[in-house]
Scaffold this motif. Structure first.
Motif, mmCIF file in Angstrom:
data_model
loop_
_atom_site.group_PDB
_atom_site.id
_atom_site.type_symbol
_atom_site.label_atom_id
_atom_site.label_comp_id
_atom_site.label_asym_id
_atom_site.label_seq_id
_atom_site.Cartn_x
_atom_site.Cartn_y
_atom_site.Cartn_z
ATOM 1 N N UNK A 363 -67.605 -14.233 -1.219
ATOM 2 C CA UNK A 363 -67.861 -13.115 -0.314
ATOM 3 C C UNK A 363 -68.527 -11.970 -1.074
ATOM 4 N N UNK A 364 -68.957 -10.950 -0.340
ATOM 5 C CA UNK A 364 -69.656 -9.830 -0.986
ATOM 6 C C UNK A 364 -68.941 -8.508 -0.759
ATOM 7 N N UNK A 365 -67.809 -8.519 -0.033
ATOM 8 C CA UNK A 365 -67.107 -7.262 0.241
ATOM 9 C C UNK A 365 -65.618 -7.506 0.415
ATOM 10 N N UNK A 366 -64.836 -6.525 0.005
ATOM 11 C CA UNK A 366 -63.390 -6.548 0.207
ATOM 12 C C UNK A 366 -62.929 -5.121 0.466
ATOM 13 N N UNK A 367 -61.990 -4.969 1.398
ATOM 14 C CA UNK A 367 -61.489 -3.648 1.767
ATOM 15 C C UNK A 367 -59.977 -3.632 1.582
ATOM 16 N N UNK A 368 -59.477 -2.616 0.910
ATOM 17 C CA UNK A 368 -58.044 -2.524 0.664
ATOM 18 C C UNK A 368 -57.475 -1.214 1.175
ATOM 19 N N UNK A 369 -56.216 -1.256 1.626
ATOM 20 C CA UNK A 369 -55.561 -0.032 2.081
ATOM 21 C C UNK A 369 -54.448 0.332 1.109
ATOM 22 N N UNK A 370 -54.272 1.622 0.924
ATOM 23 C CA UNK A 370 -53.245 2.142 0.040
ATOM 24 C C UNK A 370 -52.121 2.766 0.855
ATOM 25 N N UNK A 371 -51.237 3.474 0.192
ATOM 26 C CA UNK A 371 -50.061 4.013 0.866
ATOM 27 C C UNK A 371 -50.437 5.195 1.765
ATOM 28 N N UNK A 372 -49.847 5.226 2.956
ATOM 29 C CA UNK A 372 -50.045 6.346 3.882
ATOM 30 C C UNK A 372 -48.946 7.380 3.643
ATOM 31 N N UNK A 373 -49.337 8.618 3.410
ATOM 32 C CA UNK A 373 -48.362 9.683 3.157
ATOM 33 C C UNK A 373 -48.748 10.941 3.936
ATOM 34 N N UNK A 374 -47.759 11.703 4.333
ATOM 35 C CA UNK A 374 -48.010 12.987 4.981
ATOM 36 C C UNK A 374 -48.249 14.044 3.910
ATOM 37 N N UNK A 375 -49.297 14.850 4.119
ATOM 38 C CA UNK A 375 -49.553 15.945 3.191
ATOM 39 C C UNK A 375 -50.350 17.027 3.916
ATOM 40 N N UNK A 376 -50.319 18.248 3.384
ATOM 41 C CA UNK A 376 -51.041 19.335 4.037
ATOM 42 C C UNK A 376 -52.547 19.228 3.796
ATOM 43 N N UNK A 377 -53.308 19.397 4.858
ATOM 44 C CA UNK A 377 -54.773 19.401 4.765
ATOM 45 C C UNK A 377 -55.300 20.535 5.635
ATOM 46 N N UNK A 378 -56.542 20.883 5.426
ATOM 47 C CA UNK A 378 -57.174 21.929 6.226
ATOM 48 C C UNK A 378 -57.837 21.298 7.434
ATOM 49 N N UNK A 379 -57.415 21.707 8.629
ATOM 50 C CA UNK A 379 -57.983 21.218 9.881
ATOM 51 C C UNK A 379 -58.422 22.416 10.706
ATOM 52 N N UNK A 380 -59.728 22.506 10.973
ATOM 53 C CA UNK A 380 -60.279 23.625 11.746
ATOM 54 C C UNK A 380 -59.865 24.976 11.160
ATOM 55 N N UNK A 381 -59.906 25.061 9.837
ATOM 56 C CA UNK A 381 -59.624 26.330 9.177
ATOM 57 C C UNK A 381 -58.157 26.665 9.009
ATOM 58 N N UNK A 382 -57.272 25.749 9.403
ATOM 59 C CA UNK A 382 -55.829 26.012 9.293
ATOM 60 C C UNK A 382 -55.156 24.857 8.577
ATOM 61 N N UNK A 383 -54.031 25.183 7.911
ATOM 62 C CA UNK A 383 -53.281 24.152 7.211
ATOM 63 C C UNK A 383 -52.449 23.354 8.220
ATOM 64 N N UNK A 384 -52.548 22.042 8.135
ATOM 65 C CA UNK A 384 -51.780 21.169 9.031
ATOM 66 C C UNK A 384 -51.266 19.980 8.247
ATOM 67 N N UNK A 385 -50.142 19.445 8.699
ATOM 68 C CA UNK A 385 -49.594 18.242 8.067
ATOM 69 C C UNK A 385 -50.204 17.026 8.761
ATOM 70 N N UNK A 386 -50.863 16.190 7.970
ATOM 71 C CA UNK A 386 -51.532 15.007 8.529
ATOM 72 C C UNK A 386 -51.111 13.772 7.730
ATOM 73 N N UNK A 387 -51.183 12.617 8.372
ATOM 74 C CA UNK A 387 -50.884 11.358 7.711
ATOM 75 C C UNK A 387 -52.168 10.839 7.071
ATOM 76 N N UNK A 388 -52.217 10.820 5.757
ATOM 77 C CA UNK A 388 -53.440 10.478 5.039
ATOM 78 C C UNK A 388 -53.268 9.174 4.258
#
Length: 426
Positions: A363-388
């Motif tokens: 094959x020529x491609x492989x996609x892997x997923x890592x751990x999903x964690x909640x952390x603060x990110x900037x959304x529309x100029x405000x801090x929000x907790x998102x699952x990243x």
């Protein structure tokens, strides 16, 4: 007395040779018909070969790790005169997976289920096999690793066959209250450990190691990592899980990723290709056959979800569970362990922050997923907790340019962040 030569049979799929994984007998042993004699490894699976006749083992053709050609002498039995009509035979692979994913024993017509001579019609209680142990190669490997003698385990399967749950129960029973005390020196301190253990790399583990090494050596990997906001996808996943009948398996992230990947392949068909190095041709596939990298007791296997482009989310989820389970318990057929066109890999809860997956050649491609964690990110100029979560990918840079790879992963990110797009066809 007569000499009965048993030759290695054709194990299918163009196999020209097979590797000896383990002998179940030794020279001088008296064995019975259908008794497991040897485990042989093909590129995809371990196959258990039984004896075709009753006799005494006179010679064995090699040691674990040796390659035996199809049609070559595998072992020799000394039998009673007239015990067999032929002087030579090929060992029948009793546990070889059939095309439908079942073993030969499972695929054979069932014997009459009429009641026994006691006349009550009751099914006989599970019992140990008389004279030999019936278990899959995966179960045998797990038992050997755990130091369990399978002759002491009661099988609950058909004809006393030892199932995976039977072995796990025996392991748990042995472990209760039996943790070994640490060794200490005369001073009361822990004793220095000087022992070593040599472990031969055999069977599927050897093949997997060789393929990984070849892939890394021959393919210039382009690695690309992107973070994805899974907040909306997690909301959808929880909602769908809440609608499932009680006791039904829950949706994981994998079927959503597989379905999103199908949509991405429709935009970037080149990543759904296999490279034929002998002809120097890149074969682009219309059908999307998703490999699911699966850790097993025998090493890494990649069972395949075929034609994911034609499946619903529910069907993809069920097929991922089915082929992964078959790979783990050793019942997957050769057809179910080959032919993927793009692979997904996941370390589950051990996913970490980032990984650099090795391409499942050709094959020529492989996609892997890592751990999903909640952390603060900037959304529309405000801090929000998102699952990243980070998506780690690798591409064969000979055929997939870095820009194209990045575009494909950005398209995947968009669909995972806006999960309604996964279910919409252009």
């Amino acid at each position: 007395m007569s000499r009965h030569v048993v030759k290695l049979p054709d194990l299918g799929e163009g196999t020209t040779s097979s590797e000896i994984v383990a002998w179940k007998v030794k020279v001088g042993d008296q064995i019975g018909e259908d008794q497991p004699i040897v485990e042989m490894s093909t590129d995809k699976a371990v196959v258990e070969l039984p004896a075709p006749v009753t006799g005494k083992v006179v010679s064995l053709a090699g040691e674990p790790g040796d390659q035996i050609a199809v049609g070559a002498e595998l072992y020799v039995l000394e039998t009673e005169a007239g015990a067999s009509a032929e002087a030579e035979s090929a060992a029948a692979p009793a546990q070889a997976p059939a095309a439908n994913g079942k073993s030969a024993a499972q695929s054979a017509p069932e014997k009459s289920s009429s009641p026994a001579s006691n006349g009550n019609g009751a099914a006989p209680a599970p019992s140990k096999s008389s004279g030999r142990v019936m278990a899959s190669p995966a179960t045998r490997a797990r038992a050997k690793q755990s130091g369990i003698d399978l002759t002491t385990v009661t099988g609950t399967g058909r004809d006393g066959r030892i199932q995976r749950q039977d072995l796990e129960a025996a392991i748990q029973e042995r472990q209760v209250g039996k943790a070994p005390a640490p060794r200490v020196s005369s001073t009361g301190r822990p004793a220095a450990r000087t022992g070593t253990e040599e472990i031969r790399i055999l069977g599927v583990r050897r093949v997997s190691a060789q393929r990984v090494a070849d892939s890394k050596r021959n393919i210039p990997h382009f690695a690309y990592v992107e973070e994805v906001d899974l907040t909306e996808l997690e909301r959808l996943r929880k909602h769908l899980n809440s609608q499932l009948p009680k006791g039904s398996p829950s949706y994981t992230y994998l079927p959503f990723l597989a379905m999103a990947l199908v949509r991405v392949v429709e935009q970037f068909p080149k990543i759904n290709s296999r490279y034929d190095s002998e002809r120097n041709v890149l074969v682009r596939h219309e059908g999307i056959h998703v490999g699911i990298a699966t850790q097993t007791n025998d090493g890494l296997k990649v069972p395949v979800v075929r034609h994911a482009e034609s499946l619903s989310l529910k069907e993809i989820a069920a097929e991922i569970r089915r082929v992964s389970s078959a790979a783990r318990d050793g019942t997957a057929s050769r057809n179910e362990l080959q032919g993927s066109t793009i692979t997904i890999t996941s370390l589950g809860k051990l996913g970490g922050i980032v990984s650099t997956p090795i391409i499942n050649a050709p094959e020529v491609a492989i996609v892997g997923i890592n751990k999903a964690i909640e952390r603060p990110v900037i959304v529309n100029g405000a801090v929000a907790v998102r699952l990243m979560m980070n998506i780690s990918s690798s591409f064969d840079h000979r055929f997939i340019d870095g820009y194209d790879a990045a575009e494909a992963i950005q398209a995947l990110k968009e669909k995972l962040e806006q999960p309604a797009a996964i279910f919409i066809r252009d």
